[in-house]
Design an enzyme around this catalytic site. Structure first.
Site, PDB file in Angstrom:
ATOM      1  N   GLY A 137       0.820  -1.205   0.000  1.00 35.70           N
ATOM      2  CA  GLY A 137       0.000   0.000   0.000  1.00 35.70           C
ATOM      3  C   GLY A 137       0.854   1.255   0.000  1.00 35.70           C
ATOM      4  N   ILE A 172      -0.623  -5.126   5.347  1.00 35.92           N
ATOM      5  CA  ILE A 172      -0.331  -4.738   3.960  1.00 35.92           C
ATOM      6  C   ILE A 172       1.013  -5.314   3.510  1.00 35.92           C
ATOM      7  CG2 ILE A 172      -1.768  -2.690   4.109  1.00 35.92           C
ATOM      8  CD1 ILE A 172       0.700  -0.978   4.485  1.00 35.92           C
ATOM      9  N   ARG A 226      10.803  -1.450  21.434  1.00 37.60           N
ATOM     10  CA  ARG A 226      10.887  -2.914  21.402  1.00 37.60           C
ATOM     11  C   ARG A 226      10.566  -3.421  20.003  1.00 37.60           C
ATOM     12  NH1 ARG A 226       7.675  -5.338  25.923  1.00 37.60           N
ATOM     13  NH2 ARG A 226       9.707  -5.576  26.925  1.00 37.60           N
ATOM     14  N   ILE A 227      11.378  -4.329  19.529  1.00 38.60           N
ATOM     15  CA  ILE A 227      11.133  -4.934  18.228  1.00 38.60           C
ATOM     16  C   ILE A 227      10.281  -6.179  18.461  1.00 38.60           C
ATOM     17  CG2 ILE A 227      12.220  -5.994  16.209  1.00 38.60           C
ATOM     18  CD1 ILE A 227      12.542  -2.873  16.515  1.00 38.60           C
ATOM     19  N   LYS A 246       7.602   0.796  18.973  1.00 37.56           N
ATOM     20  CA  LYS A 246       7.336   1.948  18.117  1.00 37.56           C
ATOM     21  C   LYS A 246       7.283   1.461  16.673  1.00 37.56           C
ATOM     22  CE  LYS A 246       9.805   5.389  20.919  1.00 37.56           C
ATOM     23  NZ  LYS A 246      11.054   6.174  20.958  1.00 37.56           N
ATOM     24  N   VAL A 286       8.625   1.007  12.744  1.00 34.10           N
ATOM     25  CA  VAL A 286       9.885   0.945  11.994  1.00 34.10           C
ATOM     26  C   VAL A 286       9.655   1.006  10.486  1.00 34.10           C
ATOM     27  CG1 VAL A 286      11.214  -0.342  13.693  1.00 34.10           C
ATOM     28  CG2 VAL A 286       9.883  -1.595  11.996  1.00 34.10           C
ATOM     29  N   GLU A 300       8.386   3.011   8.432  1.00 40.33           N
ATOM     30  CA  GLU A 300       8.692   4.236   7.700  1.00 40.33           C
ATOM     31  C   GLU A 300      10.075   4.777   8.057  1.00 40.33           C
ATOM     32  OE1 GLU A 300       4.232   5.664   6.685  1.00 40.33           O
ATOM     33  OE2 GLU A 300       5.221   6.774   8.261  1.00 40.33           O
TER      34      GLU A 300
END
Lengths: 730, 316
Positions: free
Chosen positions: A240, A467, A614-615, A687, A689, A691
């Protein structure tokens, strides 16, 4: 559930499932072709007809007449709908131009009609027989020419702190440069596509859409229906990048075509029509001024940006990052918006920051050179731990300097020659470039429902979309972690407007926000489960399929023995984002080769170091970042919607003309995530990532090209013709 | 897509006769270009003659030491052929610089020669294009023309020929073998195969209506060092901004042909005499009288620089 104080320890912190590199849970469906995309929903809508768009072929003007007589006689034709016979249509809140034009033509390839026929081929042929006569009008198609007429698009278009003009004038070292970024297209793999079916005055649309709740509202507004009469279904989306945030012509034409033909209708936008019919990232002209002391500390920073859009549209917010990224007591930013009659500009991956950093991070490189400072050092020197426009407002977390240092170490930055054009590898000039990555972290209200069945499986339902980002997987991980289940025991259902309203996929808020919504629903479910089992909800521990409290331990499934247990909730946010600036950070390092004779530019290796909370899943997060880096290569080296300023349209409107990187352009990418958590973002402490990964990449490449050749290009894309004059003689 | 009729050819002569019999017929082989153009209404044949079943897909040595390449030999197979790789390496390299693996698997030798231009105004049926719709004008003149031709152009058309393979074929003095509707065969030197646009850019070659390409033949190998350098913005799957094909002998003599700069694969034999003088002199002859636009003026220095690099590479 309200999130208004920083997160403390919670079940997610166990990290038994969350944070693990779990492969995509829906991956096997996609690799076996059994994940059906909107246009393939023959299972849900057997016997649908096909609609084909009739697009406007002038940039601006009016329709004088539409002759459908030949088309109506063509084989298989069931219906033709134009604005004249579509009935009253409203306009969605998120659309600038009308999705069905006429008699006014607002932009090239604006839809003017849909032709419905039994087969796709019949519809396409008949659509080509529709004859439209126009009265062309003069339009504004040239941003540079319209720049002087640009106006201030809103109160927040400008910002000012201290005395920028004075500080800049007095700075011993300064830069004043102008940069341009072109219009760009999302060019996602799956074209916009929808199938619409009516039952009485209720319509269901199987579509490819990132924001289900927004778009449900806009479909209702456009068709003049109550919201409850609209259902959108969008479980799988083939990319998208912001191009599917909004309802587009495919959905409206399918609905109108289906109503007229009294039969479900499928409409996809043909690839050559997508570029001018849908939205794009608007071009910008950006002027940046930076003043610094001999010590390398920025004393004045100013960033102005001009962009254009159709009347009623908005600006590309390219100055966003400059308000927050570097320290400096005297500052100004300003955005101006010109009216252009080109297709509608709107969000594309990291709107604002992506084109803003394309300019700012070249300017920083130029400034570092003027100061005779290493560009990594210059950036570190001007770090700030507080919002520089509002110093009382700290960042929730800012490990920007660590990203720069870690990246420089890993990339071998010390081997970079500070004198451009001095490294050679055979026929190739070799250079390295760096840029900061910065993208704000947005948190959005998000809801979910989780059902626990008697067999011990949990089913998550939310209108969140995937997406290609990995939503299915991180949502499954979240529910599994919260309920103490293996991920295989969690089923995730997405993208249906009958499900609780989620944050949707946009602005890199989807990952953190949607999982936080699932967290909230799981908290509710845990309470209900504990109550059913007669355990204390406050102390109950959910682990390995069991629930334990007060010395008792019972199987989780037992709670649903007499019927499913449901938890539903929405995560909402307090004022933490006002008190703390939430952003994500990174550093991009790039090495390029530039052919000394031909100027061909080839990226050799890329590294991104990201600090983004945190990933949740290192595999899907990495996939997001390398995809974004690839898109950054496109922005740097090839992507440009070329405007024909006479005729008013994007000329290169197919994938042969609008080039995006291919595999051969991307030889080696590395992604490092700093080990951090941000308790002020959500209970997930995560958070975005998706963008962040594109932010700064293009400038890092432009800076590497400069380092390789000594040629500074300030107008994107950086193509070989812009280098030839500065290359060594052959 | 306009409705059309379809038949499968049973022999080359039958195919040619069938094509001549029905007005507005096209042959279809790989279909990698024709089908795309039919879908968007640029090509609107009334009848298709499918030649895929014909026995024209072999590569064999000719009596005079050259090579005969069947019209239906796929680009992938031609590029990988042992003799082509060793004796006509420039052809193999040119082929591999074109399209993608999937397209090369389908695309044929004859079809490649007949590719249509990639001018964006040719592709958009609502824009003026003398090649697509004679007499409608040329939107590329004064429009976006970065990829367009700079030599051999006319006031009616500045479209460039997109093929890489054809550039190597021109360099190698290939001959195009055909069968005509009356069953007679003929052989057309590639130098005489293409036609410059003039006032009729819709006419692109000297094939007669119904005439079918059956093979492309190459003369004896030239020896020397073979180089094909295709310059483009991305590393693969893009048409050439410019390309240079060269065969250079030990004594510095050789041949040069260009792609991306003309409506046909571009070779000026007289320019090759300048090879010992270097790229500048050769380019001056090759591009004499070049007519550039603001978007494609860079092709002149780019050809010279690319050729210089190619010659340096050939020297080793």
């Amino acid at each position: 559930m309200k999130f208004d104080t920083p997160a403390t320890i919670n079940p997610i912190d166990r990290l038994k499932v969350v944070g693990k590199p779990h492969p995509r849970v829906e991956g096997p469906l996609k690799t076996t072709g059994t994940a059906r995309y909107a246009y393939e929903r023959h299972d849900a809508v057997p016997d649908h007809a096909y609609g084909y768009i009739v697009p406007a072929t002038i940039g601006k003007g009016r329709v004088l007449s539409i002759d459908t007589s030949r088309a109506r006689r063509a084989p298989g034709v069931l219906a033709i709908v134009t604005a004249k016979d579509a009935g009253a249509l409203g306009k969605g809140k998120y659309n600038t131009a009308k999705l069905l034009g006429g008699p006014e033509v607002q932009h090239y390839h604006q839809a003017l009609a849909v032709v419905v026929a039994d087969t796709f081929e019949q519809a396409r042929w008949a659509a080509s027989l529709v004859k439209v006569e126009y009265a062309r009008e003069k339009g504004a198609f040239d941003l540079a020419a319209a720049k002087g007429s640009a106006t201030k698009p809103g109160d927040d278009a400008d910002s000012a702190v201290g005395d920028f003009a004075g500080a800049y004038a007095g700075a011993p070292v300064k830069l004043d440069a102008t940069y341009t970024t072109p219009d760009q297209s999302h060019a996602m793999m799956e074209p916009h596509a929808s199938i619409a079916a009516w039952e009485g005055d209720k319509v269901t649309i199987w579509t490819a859409n990132q924001m289900i709740a927004w778009s449900k509202g806009d479909v209702a507004a456009t068709l003049g229906l109550p919201k409850d009469n609209v259902r959108l279904i969008s479980p799988y989306i083939g990319g998208g990048f912001g191009g599917k945030l909004f309802v587009r012509a495919d959905a409206l034409l399918a609905a109108l075509g289906a109503r007229a033909a009294k039969r479900p209708v499928a409409v996809t936008l043909p690839r050559p029509v997508m570029f001018n019919n849908t939205t794009h990232r608007p071009a910008t002209i950006q002027r940046i001024r930076i003043g610094a002391g001999e010590d390398g500390k920025i004393t004045a920073i100013g960033h102005e940006s001009w962009s254009g859009d159709l009347k009623g549209g908005g600006p590309e917010t390219a100055v966003n990052q400059t308000r927050l990224l570097y320290a400096g007591a005297n500052r100004m930013t300003a955005m101006r918006l010109a009216v252009l009659d080109l297709p509608e500009g709107n969000a594309m991956r990291a709107p604002g920051e992506a084109p803003g950093l394309m300019a700012l991070e070249i300017a920083i490189d130029e400034m570092a050179e003027k100061l005779k400072l290493d560009p990594v050092q210059f950036r570190i020197l001007n770090d700030t731990q507080v919002d520089p426009e509002k110093p009382e407002r700290p960042f929730s977390q800012r490990n920007f300097v660590q990203c720069m240092r870690e990246g420089a170490d890993r990339f071998g930055w010390k081997n970079r020659s500070s004198t451009p054009g001095t490294k050679r590898d055979g026929a190739w000039l070799v250079g390295m470039g760096v840029a900061s990555a910065f993208r704000n972290n947005l948190v959005m209200k998000s809801g979910a429902r989780v059902r626990l069945a008697a067999d011990g499986t949990a089913t998550v339902e939310t209108d969140m979309t995937d997406i290609g980002t990995g939503s299915y997987t991180i949502i499954a991980q979240t529910a599994a972690e919260m309920l103490g289940l293996p991920i295989e025991k969690v089923v995730v259902k997405l993208g249906d407007s009958d499900f609780p309203v989620s944050a949707g996929s946009g602005g890199q808020w989807g990952g953190n926000s949607s999982t936080a919504g699932v967290y909230a629903a799981c908290v509710k479910l845990r309470e209900n489960v504990a109550k059913n089992l007669g355990l204390d909800p406050a102390t109950a521990v959910f682990e390995e399929g069991k629930v334990s409290a007060g010395g008792r331990s019972l199987p989780l499934a037992q709670a649903a023995a007499k019927g499913e247990v449901v938890g539903e909730d929405t995560m909402e946010y307090g004022d933490l984002e006002k008190r703390f600036q939430q952003s994500t950070f990174g550093a991009h390092f790039v090495e390029v080769g530039v052919h000394a004779a031909t100027g061909e530019i080839r990226v050799r290796r890329m590294l991104a170091v990201c600090a983004a909370g945190r990933i949740l899943n290192p595999t899907s997060a990495r996939s997001q970042v390398i995809g974004a880096m690839t898109m950054g290569v496109g922005a740097a080296l090839m992507e440009e919607l070329v405007v024909d300023k006479r005729l008013g349209f994007f000329v290169n409107h197919d994938l042969a003309g609008y080039e995006v990187p291919v595999h051969a352009d991307i030889p080696h990418q590395e992604v490092v995530f700093l080990d951090e958590t941000d308790p002020k973002s959500s209970p997930m402490k995560a958070k975005g990532v998706g963008e962040l990964g594109i932010c700064g990449v293009a400038a890092a490449i432009a800076n590497a090209v400069y380092n390789a050749t000594g040629v500074r290009v300030r107008d994107y894309p950086v193509t070989l013709d812009k280098l030839l004059r500065g290359l060594p003689t052959v | 897509m306009k409705p059309f009729t379809y038949e499968r050819a049973t022999s080359p002569a039958q195919a040619a006769a069938a094509a001549a019999r029905t007005r507005n017929t096209k042959f279809i082989a790989g279909g990698t270009n024709l089908l795309d153009l039919m879908k968007i209404g640029v090509e609107e044949p009334d009848h298709l003659v499918d030649v895929n079943g014909l026995d024209l897909d072999t590569i064999s040595k000719t009596d005079d030491g050259g090579l005969r390449i069947g019209a239906l030999v796929r680009n992938t197979d031609l590029a990988a052929d042992r003799i082509v790789r060793s004796d006509y390496a420039v052809l193999s390299r040119a082929l591999l610089a074109g399209a993608s693996g999937q397209l090369r698997n389908k695309a044929t030798t004859a079809g490649n020669l007949l590719q249509r231009t990639r001018c964006p105004y040719f592709y958009d049926t609502h824009q003026a294009c003398n090649k697509r719709l004679p007499g409608s004008g040329c939107a590329a003149l004064g429009g976006f023309s970065r990829s367009h031709a700079i030599v051999g152009v006319s006031k009616a058309c500045i479209a460039a020929h997109p093929s890489d393979m054809a550039v190597a074929m021109r360099l190698l003095d290939a001959k195009v073998e055909t069968v005509q509707p009356d069953g007679k065969a003929r052989s057309i030197p590639i130098a005489d195969f293409y036609v410059l646009p003039g006032n009729t850019p819709n006419v692109e070659n000297t094939l007669q209506p119904g005439e079918l390409i059956t093979a492309v033949t190459l003369p004896r190998p030239l020896g020397g060092t073979h180089v094909y350098h295709k310059v483009r913005d991305r590393a693969s799957y893009a048409f050439a901004l410019v390309s240079v094909a060269a065969v250079v002998q030990k004594d510095g003599s050789g041949r040069v042909a260009l792609g991306g700069v003309a409506p046909e694969p571009w070779r000026v034999e007289a320019a090759e005499a300048e090879l010992p003088q270097g790229a500048k002199a050769v380019t001056a002859r090759l591009l004499a009288g070049a007519q550039t636009t603001q978007h494609n003026a860079m092709k002149v220095p780019l050809v010279e620089r690319t050729l210089a690099s190619v010659l340096a590479q050939a020297k080793g």
